[in-house]
Design an enzyme around this catalytic site. Structure first.
Site, mmCIF file in Angstrom:
data_model
loop_
_atom_site.group_PDB
_atom_site.id
_atom_site.type_symbol
_atom_site.label_atom_id
_atom_site.label_comp_id
_atom_site.label_asym_id
_atom_site.label_seq_id
_atom_site.Cartn_x
_atom_site.Cartn_y
_atom_site.Cartn_z
ATOM 1 N N SER A 4 0.793 -1.225 0.000
ATOM 2 C CA SER A 4 0.000 0.000 0.000
ATOM 3 C C SER A 4 0.828 1.279 0.000
ATOM 4 C CB SER A 4 -0.972 0.007 1.182
ATOM 5 O OG SER A 4 -0.253 0.138 2.365
ATOM 6 N N LYS A 38 -6.718 3.692 8.820
ATOM 7 C CA LYS A 38 -5.779 4.658 8.256
ATOM 8 C C LYS A 38 -6.350 6.068 8.322
ATOM 9 C CE LYS A 38 -3.407 1.469 5.160
ATOM 10 N NZ LYS A 38 -3.272 0.995 3.790
#
Ligand code: ADP
Length: 732
Positions: free
Chosen positions: A628, A671
């Site tokens: 990611s 996140k």
């Protein structure tokens, strides 16, 4: 006859006589030795033989003695054969000597055996005496009574019949053993375990009141609406079908979000006992299943041990940190857990130590994990995952004000009359002293404040009794004196009270209110601030990413720099293979688009001409991996080569393909919460992660701009101040 012959030839020569007298003496000594060795009981015989020894002539003595020995036929013959006195005597002496030796050896052996026998006899005797003394004293805790007590305990343990038979067999063995015998203790400990295990003993199941359960959950936990709803559903099913074999609940989330306390609330709502089994770091299957009893120091597994501790067969059992079990040469704990969690198998759980099946089907299992990834799929399959993403600062504030502060005060023997922590200060603690998904550090910091306050209050309390007395005494005096217009100090000073004590006596009346100065004094200088991102991205070549760890989401900076070199890429920061490949892809993509991105003056010029690129992920001690970081790496490189700074208020996450497509990533909710904690205002996400935004609390989304990207160019467009001016020139 022989004797006569001998006597005739006895006085022949002097030298012969000498030899003979020597032999005679020897013979006599040996014979006396034999006579002495005659046992005490046969004293009469001894007396008679002594007389014989003294009276009978020596030449006859040899015959008498030898005749009484058990010797072989040949020896008897050779004895008869020896007519010569000297020869006869020497033969007889030899036989007597042999006989004496064998008597001595036999004596030695009997002495030894007797010694041993008498030792055990002595012990036996002493034990008998001790028992008699204890009986006399009415003191019955000796071994036999212990075994009887154990038997009684076993009888009342409610073991199933086949296990009872097994236990009785073992008990019979134990009864036959001496307490000093090896194996006695282990057998006994084993039987104690059998007797202690809750074969039938259960917490009383009362009618489940769903409303009360809901209230209980609400009173213990702030927020978590969906989680609570799911727990209520679970309880409702249990109410309708108590033996329902529903899935095992598994709370997944970062530390300190309330997984353990939710599980204990479930236990309270069900009215059952709660037992926590920590599985963190368990690598040995024997930790779950126990060691076989043949091993020295063998023990039951953690589950059976937990059941013994809790002493009921239907507790709520928390399998804590189920994602932290690993496997190695010592077996796979996860496979043992599979059996535990499988309703088809767990009614006969086989612990190696216990060696008889135990029914775990009445236990309500709840599991917790920080991450789903490490849980083996078959195990995950048996569980229903409930995710707890972490809290927003607002939620943390509410949790602190409603739950943590009252609990912390109570734990430290304080109350709100003694210590007050205003909301503004709690906010400060949340923002400046903690950066976490849960509330564990927050609770710890509040506890530190409470400790500091407790010291002050305790110090004051010491001063108070004296001060109060003084106050009480001094007041009327003061009043009188004031009325009289006399000297006031004269009365106060002799009571040894100084200004400090008086002031502290008054201060106790008003609560201690935490202020910024106290925060700094107790917790130290602030550890975090929102300026961090701005400071870090102040130079080109740095980008802000969002990563997902066991502690929830986190902001991760990526630094890139170039220097003179041979066109190589250096990577540091404890990176895994996947992240290293992402870096390669990012560099390739940037190099391939160099002219479009106006990073190189013309086609054909390599960006790496005469220079190396070094990419570093700070927090170098923490291992990192995953795909990611793709978009973050590209942004860092573009920023480096274009010498443009990235926007400080923006963070990003997304996997990137070699052709520049942005792919969705996991852990979006965590996140975004992490970005929010760090004061990030804009988050660039892959377009296909749009669906995940539903799970993000609206309060967080309201404060944030979410920018969706399909291609890498979209990311760059948003990442730089004033957009990406080179985009129009892109041929893509
Ligand atoms: P975990 O098991 O997830 O690591 P814990 O259950 O140990 O976390 O929670 C840590 C502390 O935070 C506990 O004291 C718990 O009561 C408190 N806590 C966590 N979430 C909440 C909440 N929503 N409401 C009230 N207290 C909470």
């Amino acid at each position: 006859m022989h004797g006569l012959h001998a006597s005739n030839s006895f006085h022949k020569t002097g030298s012969k006589r000498e030899v003979c007298s020597n032999l005679i003496n020897m013979h006599k000594t040996l014979s006396t030795g034999i006579v002495r060795s005659i046992p005490q009981q046969k004293q009469k015989t001894e007396g008679r033989t002594k007389v014989l020894l003294e009276t009978v002539p020596v030449h006859k003595l040899a015959d008498i003695f030898v005749a009484s020995f058990e010797i072989s036929f040949e020896e008897q013959l050779s004895m008869l054969d020896s007519v010569d006195l000297k020869v006869r005597l020497s033969k007889a002496t030899e036989l007597v000597d042999r006989h004496l030796q064998s008597i001595r050896v036999a004596e030695k052996i009997t002495q030894k055996v007797e010694g041993q026998l008498s030792k055990s006899q002595k012990e036996f005797l002493l034990r008998q005496q001790m028992r008699a003394i204890k009986e006399e004293l009415g003191d019955n805790d000796d071994d036999e009574d212990d075994v009887a007590a154990l038997e009684r305990k076993m009888q009342s343990a409610g073991m199933p019949s086949n296990i009872w038979k097994h236990a009785q067999r073992e008990l019979r063995r134990l009864k036959k053993m001496q307490p000093q015998q090896p194996g006695y203790n282990s057998s006994r400990v084993y039987l104690e375990l059998l007797a202690d295990l809750p074969w039938q003993k259960a917490s009383e199941e009362h009618e489940l009141d769903l409303k009360a359960a809901k209230e209980h959950l609400d009173s213990d936990h702030y927020g978590l609406v969906k989680v609570k709803q799911r727990i209520i559903e679970y309880l409702a099913v249990r109410k309708l079908k108590p033996d329902a074999r529903g899935p095992v609940l598994c709370f997944v989330g970062p530390p300190g979000v309330g997984k353990t306390s939710l599980a204990s609330s479930i236990a309270a709502a069900l009215g059952r006992k709660f037992v926590r089994i920590s599985l963190g770091g368990v690598k040995d299957e024997a930790d779950i299943r126990g060691h076989r009893r043949t091993y020295i120091g063998s023990m039951p597994g953690r589950l059976i041990d937990g059941l013994k501790r809790v002493a009921v067969c239907n507790p709520v059992m928390l399998l804590d940190e189920i994602d932290k079990t690993g496997s190695d040469v010592r077996g796979d704990p996860a496979s043992a857990l599979l059996e535990v969690l499988d309703p088809e198998q767990n009614n006969a759980f086989n612990d190696h130590y216990l060696n008889v099946p135990f029914d775990l089907s009445k236990v309500v299992f709840v599991a917790t994990a920080n991450r789903l990834q490490p849980i083996p799929p078959p195990l995950l399959d048996r569980m229903e995952v409930i995710e707890l993403p972490g809290y927003t600062p607002e939620e943390k504030l509410k949790i602190a004000m409603r739950h943590l502060i009252p609990r912390v005060l109570e734990q430290h023997g304080l109350s709100s009359e003694l210590l007050q922590i205003p909301e503004a200060m709690v906010k400060h603690v949340i923002q400046r002293y903690t950066r976490e998904a849960g509330v564990r550090h927050l609770e710890r910091n509040l506890a530190a404040l409470a400790r500091a306050a407790a010291v002050r209050v305790a110090e004051q309390e010491q001063a108070v009794p004296l001060s109060k007395d003084v106050h009480r005494l001094a007041s009327p005096l003061l009043e009188n004196r004031l009325a009289d217009g006399g000297e006031v100090e004269m009365e106060v000073i002799p009571m040894a009270v100084n200004n400090h004590e008086i002031s502290s006596a008054f201060r106790i009346a008003s609560p201690l209110v935490v202020d910024e100065a106290m925060l700094e004094k107790v917790l130290g200088p602030p550890r975090f601030d929102d300026r961090e991102a701005a400071e870090r991205v102040a130079t080109p070549g740095v980008s802000v990413g969002l990563v997902w760890t066991a502690f929830g989401g986190e902001v991760q900076f990526v630094e890139a720099t170039a220097m003179v070199g041979k066109g190589e890429l250096h990577l540091t920061g404890q990176l895994g293979d996947v992240i290293k490949e992402s870096a390669q892809i990012a560099l390739t993509w940037v190099r391939a688009r160099a002219t479009d991105l106006k990073l190189a003056a013309s086609e054909g010029i390599s960006l790496l001409e005469g220079r190396d690129v070094h990419i570093h992920f700070p927090a170098g001690a923490v291992p990192k991996d995953g795909p990611s970081a793709g978009v973050t790496l590209v942004t860092a490189l573009v920023s480096l080569f274009s010498q443009q700074r990235m926007r400080a208020d923006t963070a990003m996450t997304g996997e990137m393909t070699l052709r520049g497509l942005v792919l969705p990533v996991g852990g979006v909710k965590d996140k975004i919460l992490a970005a929010h904690r760090c004061g990030v205002k804009r988050v660039i996400l892959p377009q296909r992660n749009l669906k995940d935004l539903v799970e993000v609390p609206t309060a967080v989304l309201a404060n944030m701009e979410i920018l969706l990207a399909k291609r890498m160019e979209d990311v760059l467009e948003q990442a730089f101040e004033g957009g990406c001016p080179w985009r129009q020139h892109s041929k893509l």
